[in-house]
Scaffold this active site. Sequence first.
Site, short mmCIF file in Angstrom:
data_model
loop_
_atom_site.label_atom_id
_atom_site.label_comp_id
_atom_site.label_asym_id
_atom_site.label_seq_id
_atom_site.Cartn_x
_atom_site.Cartn_y
_atom_site.Cartn_z
N ARG A 265 0.91 -1.26 0.07
CA ARG A 265 0.12 0.13 -0.05
C ARG A 265 0.93 1.16 0.04
NH1 ARG A 265 -3.28 -3.65 2.42
NH2 ARG A 265 -5.10 -4.38 1.00
N ASP B 126 -0.03 -6.58 -3.56
CA ASP B 126 -1.47 -6.37 -3.35
C ASP B 126 -2.01 -5.62 -4.52
OD1 ASP B 126 -3.61 -5.81 -1.76
OD2 ASP B 126 -2.68 -6.52 -0.04
N HIS C 259 -6.39 -9.64 -4.13
CA HIS C 259 -5.47 -8.61 -3.75
C HIS C 259 -4.42 -8.79 -4.80
CE1 HIS C 259 -6.84 -6.97 0.31
NE2 HIS C 259 -7.17 -8.16 0.46
N GLU D 77 -9.45 -12.37 1.57
CA GLU D 77 -10.62 -11.30 0.75
C GLU D 77 -10.36 -11.59 -0.51
OE1 GLU D 77 -10.13 -7.95 4.13
OE2 GLU D 77 -8.49 -8.09 2.81
N TRP E 47 -6.68 -14.32 11.55
CA TRP E 47 -6.61 -12.68 11.87
C TRP E 47 -8.19 -12.10 11.85
CZ3 TRP E 47 -9.29 -8.92 8.35
CH2 TRP E 47 -9.91 -9.23 7.25
N ASP F 139 -2.54 -0.83 12.52
CA ASP F 139 -3.03 0.03 11.81
C ASP F 139 -4.25 0.74 12.52
OD1 ASP F 139 -4.18 -2.22 11.23
OD2 ASP F 139 -4.85 -1.41 9.43
N TRP G 229 -0.86 -2.53 8.59
CA TRP G 229 -1.30 -2.49 7.07
C TRP G 229 -1.13 -0.90 7.01
CZ3 TRP G 229 -1.91 -6.73 4.40
CH2 TRP G 229 -2.12 -7.85 5.11
N THR G 230 -0.85 -0.60 5.63
CA THR G 230 -0.04 0.86 5.62
C THR G 230 -0.96 1.85 4.76
OG1 THR G 230 1.30 0.19 3.83
CG2 THR G 230 2.34 0.14 6.09
C1 ACM Z 1 -6.06 -9.08 6.20
O1 ACM Z 1 -6.25 -8.27 7.12
N1 ACM Z 1 -6.67 -8.97 4.94
C2 ACM Z 1 -5.37 -10.31 6.41
#
Ligand code: ACM
Length: 546
Positions: A148, A177, A248, A320, A386, A413, A461-462
């Site tokens: 990201r 991603d 992703h 996802e 997660w 995050d 996560w950025t």
């Molecule tokens: C995730 O937070 N999508 C692994």
Amino acid sequence: MTELIPNPCSVVAGSGEVRLTAHSQLYAGTATEGVGHWLRTVLWQATGLPLREGRELDDTEGDGIGLQLDSELGPEEYRLVSDSTGVLIEGGSATGVFWGAQTLRQLLGPDAYRRAPLSRDRAWIVPHVTIEDAPRFRWRGLMLDVARHFMPKEGVLRYLDLMAAHKLNVFHFHLTDDQGWRIEIRRHPRLTEVASWRARTKFGHRASRLWEEKPHGGYYTQDDIREIVAYAAERHITVVPEIDVPGHSQAAVAAYPELGNTDVTAASIEGGSALTVWDTWGISSNVLAPTDTTLRFYEGVFEEVLELFPSEFIHVGGDECPKEQWRESVAAKTRITELGLADEDELQSWFIGHFDKWLTARGRRLIGWDEILEGGLAPGAAVSSWRGYGGGVAAARAGHDVVMCPEQYVYLDHRQAPGEDEPVPIGFVRTLEDVYRFEPVPSQLGEAEAQHVLGTQANVWTEVMEDTARVDYQTFPRLAAFAEVAWSRLPAPQERDFADFERRMAAHYGRLDALGVAYRPPTGPRPWQRRPGVLGRPLEGPPPNR
Ligand code: ACM
């Protein structure tokens, strides 16, 4: 200065002290030369003391440092004794000795973390103490998303140093991603020529309308990756790369459209028929096509990944993956029929299962996010849990290894306080204390099942962190609490002595200051208020929770 983080198993203070001087020697026994080299380098930078090489342990008598193995200790276990004979660190392996050396650095005080001495004539003192210590978990991880927002190599090396200072040992490197591909793959040059750049980028929260009309991107060459892996190894950290499939993946599809579901109407492809590297946050519906072309392409990617990363585990993402395109795609439907699968979930499971077999045949192990449980878990797969504990519990009960990283506790995050002045006002509020009270092994697991919990991991996560200072702010001080959860044998969450942790944190903030970490201070002004320029731009106002 025995305010140590993470807290060791046992600390017995003595009454005297060892003074390191220009005459002090450092002896490293068999198999500990690497640790000796690291320790001499960091202490020489900070203190200016040469710490000449001792030829025998006895050379260190009185005012020196000795490092050696003790085969009675477990591989990551160490014993540090500081007494009238000097400082002796023994470990079950070089790794144990390295963690002991990290403890020694903490004992020397915050200035031991500087890159040059503040003064040449100050005393460097190690209090007399006996410390016996070993980690609770073998996987003490930290994930960094460099897709990201790209973090230049220097920042990654610094992050590895910060991990090592907290005795964390698995760096989960989220390299691909929708918004960017960050690793050079020689046989597929467009992954770096095209997929590593997006034309514009969003600044801040996904709901905001703040765009920057300048390209964002970057990637690590294969030599950069080799350097990062070697640098990590010197710090006893394993790098686990993540190549996220089959979701992703929009950046890869933008570079190689044949990887996508090309028979799906262009209209359903966001942004029109010419797919680009995604320039917003969220979960793209442009996922990989479950075709032989895709499998062969990614086998090529993973071949190069295996050459670069010696880690036992290779992360394949699996999270996802929206299934709309597969539901519409004739090619995907045909594949489901050919394989006799029930639905798109089973198709994803087949896709991941392919790489489970592929990696297993090459002596590696697959790990993926907990969505890989849907449609059936591949036989050898391990799971990063997660979405709470549920995935991890189900996987452990089925005999699979698990890394616990529930977003409710260890997604760094997420905001650290409810105040409107939090620069990253997303997600749940997760305070330092919340992280400290995180328990990686849920009580519903029996003793044998709990053995499958390899450990735990914090994830960064950025989307909303476009530079190293913002990553620092979200990571610290919560990573210190996380490190103690991962390393120390803490009692049940409500019995944990958070006040004692805070007391030790008071010393730890001094170490983080010396390291130049732009952490969130417990009280008072934020880093950008204290040190203008640390966070280089104005902060956007608080958008809604995500
Ligand atoms: C995730 O937070 N999508 C692994």
